[in-house]
Design a protein around this motif. Structure first.
Motif, mmCIF file in Angstrom:
data_model
loop_
_atom_site.group_PDB
_atom_site.id
_atom_site.type_symbol
_atom_site.label_atom_id
_atom_site.label_comp_id
_atom_site.label_asym_id
_atom_site.label_seq_id
_atom_site.Cartn_x
_atom_site.Cartn_y
_atom_site.Cartn_z
ATOM 1 N N GLU A 91 15.082 -2.079 1.719
ATOM 2 C CA GLU A 91 14.195 -3.237 1.578
ATOM 3 C C GLU A 91 12.758 -2.848 1.897
ATOM 4 O O GLU A 91 11.824 -3.210 1.171
ATOM 5 C CB GLU A 91 14.637 -4.367 2.507
ATOM 6 C CG GLU A 91 15.875 -5.127 2.060
ATOM 7 C CD GLU A 91 16.192 -6.283 2.989
ATOM 8 O OE1 GLU A 91 15.244 -6.987 3.399
ATOM 9 O OE2 GLU A 91 17.378 -6.463 3.329
ATOM 10 N N VAL A 92 12.587 -2.136 3.011
ATOM 11 C CA VAL A 92 11.247 -1.712 3.424
ATOM 12 C C VAL A 92 10.636 -0.778 2.385
ATOM 13 O O VAL A 92 9.460 -0.892 2.030
ATOM 14 C CB VAL A 92 11.293 -1.030 4.810
ATOM 15 C CG1 VAL A 92 9.951 -0.375 5.141
ATOM 16 C CG2 VAL A 92 11.676 -2.038 5.882
ATOM 17 N N LYS A 93 11.451 0.151 1.872
ATOM 18 C CA LYS A 93 10.964 1.087 0.855
ATOM 19 C C LYS A 93 10.495 0.332 -0.385
ATOM 20 O O LYS A 93 9.436 0.632 -0.948
ATOM 21 C CB LYS A 93 12.067 2.070 0.472
ATOM 22 C CG LYS A 93 11.601 3.185 -0.456
ATOM 23 C CD LYS A 93 12.769 3.910 -1.081
ATOM 24 C CE LYS A 93 13.370 3.097 -2.207
ATOM 25 N NZ LYS A 93 14.366 3.813 -3.010
ATOM 26 N N ASN A 94 11.254 -0.676 -0.802
ATOM 27 C CA ASN A 94 10.871 -1.466 -1.976
ATOM 28 C C ASN A 94 9.594 -2.261 -1.731
ATOM 29 O O ASN A 94 8.739 -2.371 -2.618
ATOM 30 C CB ASN A 94 12.014 -2.406 -2.372
ATOM 31 C CG ASN A 94 13.222 -1.667 -2.914
ATOM 32 O OD1 ASN A 94 13.108 -0.535 -3.385
ATOM 33 N ND2 ASN A 94 14.387 -2.271 -2.841
ATOM 34 N N GLU A 95 9.465 -2.804 -0.518
ATOM 35 C CA GLU A 95 8.239 -3.527 -0.174
ATOM 36 C C GLU A 95 7.048 -2.570 -0.167
ATOM 37 O O GLU A 95 5.962 -2.915 -0.637
ATOM 38 C CB GLU A 95 8.389 -4.196 1.194
ATOM 39 C CG GLU A 95 9.326 -5.394 1.187
ATOM 40 C CD GLU A 95 9.389 -6.074 2.544
ATOM 41 O OE1 GLU A 95 8.326 -6.313 3.141
ATOM 42 O OE2 GLU A 95 10.506 -6.368 3.011
ATOM 43 N N MET A 96 7.259 -1.375 0.381
ATOM 44 C CA MET A 96 6.206 -0.376 0.429
ATOM 45 C C MET A 96 5.779 0.028 -0.977
ATOM 46 O O MET A 96 4.586 0.186 -1.268
ATOM 47 C CB MET A 96 6.707 0.853 1.199
ATOM 48 C CG MET A 96 5.640 1.873 1.521
ATOM 49 S SD MET A 96 4.603 1.360 2.887
ATOM 50 C CE MET A 96 5.732 1.576 4.256
ATOM 51 N N GLU A 97 6.762 0.189 -1.845
ATOM 52 C CA GLU A 97 6.464 0.547 -3.235
ATOM 53 C C GLU A 97 5.630 -0.538 -3.895
ATOM 54 O O GLU A 97 4.698 -0.252 -4.649
ATOM 55 C CB GLU A 97 7.776 0.753 -3.995
ATOM 56 C CG GLU A 97 7.622 1.579 -5.246
ATOM 57 C CD GLU A 97 8.949 2.126 -5.746
ATOM 58 O OE1 GLU A 97 8.910 2.967 -6.651
ATOM 59 O OE2 GLU A 97 10.018 1.719 -5.231
ATOM 60 N N LYS A 132 -3.862 4.480 -2.829
ATOM 61 C CA LYS A 132 -2.409 4.328 -2.634
ATOM 62 C C LYS A 132 -1.986 4.912 -1.285
ATOM 63 O O LYS A 132 -1.157 4.323 -0.574
ATOM 64 C CB LYS A 132 -1.654 5.008 -3.773
ATOM 65 C CG LYS A 132 -1.749 4.265 -5.112
ATOM 66 C CD LYS A 132 -1.055 5.042 -6.216
ATOM 67 C CE LYS A 132 -1.181 4.326 -7.550
ATOM 68 N NZ LYS A 132 -0.342 3.115 -7.622
ATOM 69 N N ILE A 133 -2.530 6.076 -0.927
ATOM 70 C CA ILE A 133 -2.209 6.685 0.371
ATOM 71 C C ILE A 133 -2.693 5.780 1.501
ATOM 72 O O ILE A 133 -1.992 5.572 2.498
ATOM 73 C CB ILE A 133 -2.834 8.094 0.487
ATOM 74 C CG1 ILE A 133 -2.181 9.050 -0.517
ATOM 75 C CG2 ILE A 133 -2.678 8.632 1.911
ATOM 76 C CD1 ILE A 133 -2.846 10.412 -0.591
ATOM 77 N N HIS A 134 -3.890 5.245 1.355
ATOM 78 C CA HIS A 134 -4.435 4.342 2.366
ATOM 79 C C HIS A 134 -3.543 3.110 2.522
ATOM 80 O O HIS A 134 -3.224 2.684 3.649
ATOM 81 C CB HIS A 134 -5.860 3.919 1.992
ATOM 82 C CG HIS A 134 -6.457 2.950 2.965
ATOM 83 N ND1 HIS A 134 -6.338 1.582 2.819
ATOM 84 C CD2 HIS A 134 -7.149 3.151 4.118
ATOM 85 C CE1 HIS A 134 -6.942 0.977 3.824
ATOM 86 N NE2 HIS A 134 -7.446 1.906 4.619
ATOM 87 N N ALA A 135 -3.134 2.527 1.412
ATOM 88 C CA ALA A 135 -2.272 1.336 1.456
ATOM 89 C C ALA A 135 -0.944 1.660 2.129
ATOM 90 O O ALA A 135 -0.413 0.860 2.908
ATOM 91 C CB ALA A 135 -2.041 0.804 0.041
ATOM 92 N N PHE A 136 -0.406 2.844 1.822
ATOM 93 C CA PHE A 136 0.843 3.281 2.436
ATOM 94 C C PHE A 136 0.682 3.394 3.955
ATOM 95 O O PHE A 136 1.494 2.866 4.718
ATOM 96 C CB PHE A 136 1.263 4.628 1.842
ATOM 97 C CG PHE A 136 2.469 5.238 2.484
ATOM 98 C CD1 PHE A 136 3.737 4.947 2.016
ATOM 99 C CD2 PHE A 136 2.341 6.111 3.568
ATOM 100 C CE1 PHE A 136 4.867 5.505 2.612
ATOM 101 C CE2 PHE A 136 3.463 6.672 4.168
ATOM 102 C CZ PHE A 136 4.723 6.363 3.684
ATOM 103 N N CYS A 137 -0.364 4.097 4.389
ATOM 104 C CA CYS A 137 -0.597 4.290 5.823
ATOM 105 C C CYS A 137 -0.811 2.956 6.530
ATOM 106 O O CYS A 137 -0.255 2.707 7.609
ATOM 107 C CB CYS A 137 -1.817 5.183 6.052
ATOM 108 S SG CYS A 137 -1.652 6.874 5.447
ATOM 109 N N PHE A 138 -1.618 2.099 5.922
ATOM 110 C CA PHE A 138 -1.927 0.789 6.515
ATOM 111 C C PHE A 138 -0.648 -0.032 6.689
ATOM 112 O O PHE A 138 -0.397 -0.608 7.750
ATOM 113 C CB PHE A 138 -2.922 0.041 5.634
ATOM 114 C CG PHE A 138 -3.434 -1.229 6.241
ATOM 115 C CD1 PHE A 138 -4.581 -1.232 7.012
ATOM 116 C CD2 PHE A 138 -2.767 -2.432 6.036
ATOM 117 C CE1 PHE A 138 -5.047 -2.409 7.590
ATOM 118 C CE2 PHE A 138 -3.220 -3.613 6.602
ATOM 119 C CZ PHE A 138 -4.372 -3.600 7.377
ATOM 120 N N ALA A 139 0.161 -0.074 5.632
ATOM 121 C CA ALA A 139 1.405 -0.854 5.685
ATOM 122 C C ALA A 139 2.361 -0.300 6.729
ATOM 123 O O ALA A 139 3.030 -1.047 7.446
ATOM 124 C CB ALA A 139 2.061 -0.880 4.310
#
Length: 202
Positions: free
Chosen positions: A66-72, A84-91
């Protein structure tokens, strides 16, 4: 593709168990409780999960998905690899409310011995999450290479970069809770994402 009846029931069991864990904590939830909430017999649950620990582990792995799908979903809203990297780190550092609440709930009421008992499961879940996040980032990097946004990275260097990135995120998340550091994490995320992007040739 539609799910089979067995797949639907397994999914229902996992969702129900997760809700019960959140409400009561893992210590108080039995296989009977889950079976009753699903409207099935206990033997029906044992067809899918041989004991409470296996059910708990399956719930945790389901939560990782679930978390992986939300992250995607978060990443896909951005344009460009650095964003995209920034959004990943922030999330990752901000975290998802659902995950935080769930972890707090399942640990509620557990003593030291019980926490130790579940530590092996949680370690396996952590490893699975790291693999899923690494795969997600690699996919975005492959897209950036295919679109000529960045050159093809060296395989060993990429593995090291992703290890450092994910480890740094965990460190920032942990330290951001400490008074005096909690207002620095957002600037830290920007710096971390920018450094990763530069290493990849942006």
């Amino acid at each position: 593709m539609s799910l089979s009846q067995e797949e639907l029931l397994r999914s229902q069991i996992l969702q129900t168990a997760q809700q019960l864990y959140e409400r009561h904590g893992i210590k108080k939830v039995t296989m009977d409780d889950v079976a009753k909430a699903v409207g099935k017999t206990r033997s029906a649950l044992y067809y899918y999960f041989k004991n409470r620990d296996e059910l708990f582990e399956a719930v945790m792995f389901s939560l990782v998905e679930e978390v992986k799908n939300e992250m995607e979903g978060v990443i896909n809203k951005e344009k460009g690899l650095e964003a995209k990297i920034h959004a990943f780190c922030f999330a990752k550092i901000k975290g998802f409310k659902k995950t935080r609440n769930f972890i707090a709930a399942i640990e509620s009421g557990l003593d030291k011995d019980e926490l130790s008992k579940y530590s092996a499961i949680m370690w396996n879940v952590h490893q699975h999450m790291m693999q899923a996040e690494t795969a997600l980032l690699k996919k975005e990097i492959e897209h950036a290479v295919a679109s000529r946004e960045i050159p093809e990275p060296d395989t060993d260097a990429l593995e090291t970069l992703l290890f450092v990135l994910l480890s740094s995120i965990r460190g920032i998340r942990r330290e951001s809770a400490i008074e005096g550091y909690k207002n620095l994490w957002q600037n830290g995320v920007v710096m971390l994402a920018r450094s990763a992007a530069r290493e990849l040739g942006l």
